[in-house]
Scaffold this active site. Structure first.
Site, PDB file in Angstrom:
ATOM      1  N   GLU A 202      46.244   2.184 -13.596  1.00  0.00           N
ATOM      2  CA  GLU A 202      47.076   2.768 -12.543  1.00  0.00           C
ATOM      3  C   GLU A 202      46.313   3.842 -11.766  1.00  0.00           C
ATOM      4  O   GLU A 202      45.532   4.589 -12.366  1.00  0.00           O
ATOM      5  CB  GLU A 202      48.301   3.460 -13.141  1.00  0.00           C
ATOM      6  CG  GLU A 202      49.190   2.579 -13.959  1.00  0.00           C
ATOM      7  CD  GLU A 202      50.385   3.340 -14.525  1.00  0.00           C
ATOM      8  OE1 GLU A 202      51.506   3.048 -14.118  1.00  0.00           O
ATOM      9  OE2 GLU A 202      50.191   4.236 -15.363  1.00  0.00           O
ATOM     10  N   HIS A 226      54.274  -2.398 -24.129  1.00  0.00           N
ATOM     11  CA  HIS A 226      54.146  -3.319 -22.992  1.00  0.00           C
ATOM     12  C   HIS A 226      53.007  -4.337 -23.185  1.00  0.00           C
ATOM     13  O   HIS A 226      53.195  -5.530 -23.004  1.00  0.00           O
ATOM     14  CB  HIS A 226      53.862  -2.552 -21.698  1.00  0.00           C
ATOM     15  CG  HIS A 226      54.951  -1.586 -21.308  1.00  0.00           C
ATOM     16  ND1 HIS A 226      56.272  -1.832 -21.498  1.00  0.00           N
ATOM     17  CD2 HIS A 226      54.891  -0.364 -20.712  1.00  0.00           C
ATOM     18  CE1 HIS A 226      56.994  -0.811 -21.034  1.00  0.00           C
ATOM     19  NE2 HIS A 226      56.164   0.092 -20.562  1.00  0.00           N
ATOM     20  N   LYS A 326      45.440   5.932 -16.671  1.00  0.00           N
ATOM     21  CA  LYS A 326      46.075   6.596 -15.522  1.00  0.00           C
ATOM     22  C   LYS A 326      45.001   7.261 -14.658  1.00  0.00           C
ATOM     23  O   LYS A 326      43.904   7.540 -15.128  1.00  0.00           O
ATOM     24  CB  LYS A 326      47.064   7.652 -16.028  1.00  0.00           C
ATOM     25  CG  LYS A 326      48.303   7.040 -16.644  1.00  0.00           C
ATOM     26  CD  LYS A 326      49.494   7.977 -16.568  1.00  0.00           C
ATOM     27  CE  LYS A 326      50.740   7.353 -17.161  1.00  0.00           C
ATOM     28  NZ  LYS A 326      51.357   6.337 -16.303  1.00  0.00           N
TER      29      LYS A 326
END
Ligand code: BG6
Length: 456
Positions: A202, A226, A326
């Site tokens: 991300e 996930h 991230k």
């Protein structure tokens, strides 16, 4: 269908970004009855008026694609109760009412045991359901204990351990593409597939979520749930049906077949890292350690990678790489399936043919198939890639999950044994990381991630 949803942790990020828009989507598609009520519960001393105004603001911000009347209807049906989840009396007051209720724990995992204990003391109306966000517990022992507490509260089919990735259209389509045609299934095995990258990189940084994220980190926030769930769907045997029993049995088979990692594997096959200051799309991003609410001494990772192998007939010899980070330079959210090279290339030694690559884009929802390689020197081999955009979803993932909760369909929620198996897989990694056997690397925000590949 249950028509009362009580959300604990109602003024948090999850509620704003996902639950309220999910409800607006359900309202817009006519799935919520006129009698539907939302009870927001939280420790803050808000009143219903303030909660409704806040909900409207969040819906304008995160649910603008849904019609204005649906957004307003969701805010209008909301009320607020001040509640500390560790206080059974507060919890009892929040869930009190006519008929069964769906209780959503939008809370950090550390609060789950106290919240479930309070619900037990408070007592739930018959046929109520309980929804827990991921990660389910903080480790294997925690998950086992939490399952025990839940079993005393409601029957297993009334427990929804949600994982919104399972309700994404792409993920649903992955099942469709695998199981509803003959093209892939005959080559869907280690004879033909060399490796599978399950990636959720991300550009998004912490975005003010330190209260939740700093106690969790990338391994527990993304891989434990996930990405292991995606692994299950990619690798499972075709189930008899997609009902709650068949689908979840096949997923558990995959988790049980993951080869246990040793300490040496943790060093060779896992990486962890944390972002330092940098720039993403021209925007300055502070280092993770300097973000508001972060305790740098916790050494929380914002990037995690784990390489796994499955000990079963279909997959022995294929490598599955799970990775998420991230504040990276580019979004890359996909399941990339790399096929083995052909046994013989008849074009001569100068030719390069990259192996076939099939990518299930998770966001954006693109399906890409790389057929022939790049770097060809003759006219025979020219790079050829097919790309298709998938149909936009009828309901966003949280809309679908909330509908399943309200109508009582647990097929896409994680069963208790499944959650425990997922923790079992990562327990050796957590132990090695906690003991600092694997270095915590750093990467500048906006970069491609950590560069070192220890031991590989
Ligand atoms: C959440 C994680 O479950 O999934 C976040 O807590 C992550 O850290 C998010 O950013 C990604 O999913 P989505 O649907 O928000 O893109």
């Amino acid at each position: 269908m249950i028509d009362r949803l009580v959300v604990f942790g109602a003024t948090g990020d999850l509620s704003a970004r996902y639950l309220l828009p999910g409800l607006a989507a359900l309202h817009a598609s006519g799935c919520l009855g006129a009698g539907f009520r939302l009870v927001g519960a939280d420790r803050s001393s808000w009143d219903s008026g303030r909660f409704r105004a806040w909900a409207e603001e969040q819906l304008d911000r995160y649910g603008a694609e849904f019609p204005a009347d649906a957004r307003r209807a969701v805010a209008d049906c909301a009320e607020f109760r001040r509640a500390d989840v560790t206080e059974p009396a507060d919890v009892a007051a929040a869930v009190a009412g006519e008929g069964p209720v769906a209780v959503y724990l939008a809370l950090p995992p550390a609060l789950f045991p106290a919240a479930v204990t309070s619900l037990h003391r408070a007592g739930l109306p018959a046929d109520s359901r309980i929804v827990l966000e991921k990660p389910f517990g903080e480790n294997l022992d925690g998950a086992v204990e939490l399952n025990r507490l839940l079993a005393d509260l409601v029957p297993e089919p009334a427990v929804f351990r949600v994982d919104h990735f399972l309700a994404m259209t792409t993920v649903q389509n992955l099942l469709g593409i695998r199981l509803a045609n003959r093209v892939l299934e005959p080559i869907w095995n280690s004879t033909h597939i060399a490796e599978v990258d399950i990636v959720w990189d991300e550009t998004l940084a912490l975005e003010g979520r330190a209260g939740y994220y700093d106690g969790v980190g990338a391994l527990k926030d993304m891989l434990q749930n996930h990405l292991l769930q995606l692994l299950c769907l990619v690798a499972m045997e075709p189930p008899v049906s997609l009902d709650e029993r068949d689908l979840r049995n096949r997923k558990v088979d995959v988790l049980r077949s993951v080869r246990p990692l040793t300490e040496a594997d943790a060093l060779r096959r896992t990486r962890r890292a944390r972002y330092t200051a940098g720039r993403i799309d021209g925007r300055a991003v502070p280092s993770y350690a300097a973000e508001d609410g972060v305790d740098p001494a916790r050494r929380t990772e914002t990037f995690a990678e784990v390489e796994l192998e499955l000990d079963n007939w279909r997959w022995s010899g294929t490598v599955f790489r799970l990775r998420s980070g991230k504040a990276l330079g580019a979004d890359r959210k996909e399941v990339a399936v790399r096929f083995r090279p052909v046994p013989h290339l008849p074009f001569g030694e100068d030719e390069e043919a990259a192996p076939n690559l099939l990518c299930f884009g998770l966001d954006p929802e693109d399906l890409t198939l790389q057929l022939t390689g790049t770097g060809a020197h003759t006219h025979t081999l020219a790079p050829l890639t097919l790309q298709a955009r998938m149909q936009p979803p009828e309901l966003p993932a949280y809309g679908r999950l909330l509908l399943d909760v309200l109508t009582g369909n647990p097929a896409l929620s994680i069963r208790g044994d499944e959650a425990e198996e997922a923790w079992r897989i990562l327990a050796p990694v957590l132990s090695a990381w906690n003991r600092d056997l694997v270095p915590l690397q750093e990467y500048p925000a906006g970069s491609a991630g950590p560069v070192e590949n220890y031991g590989r």
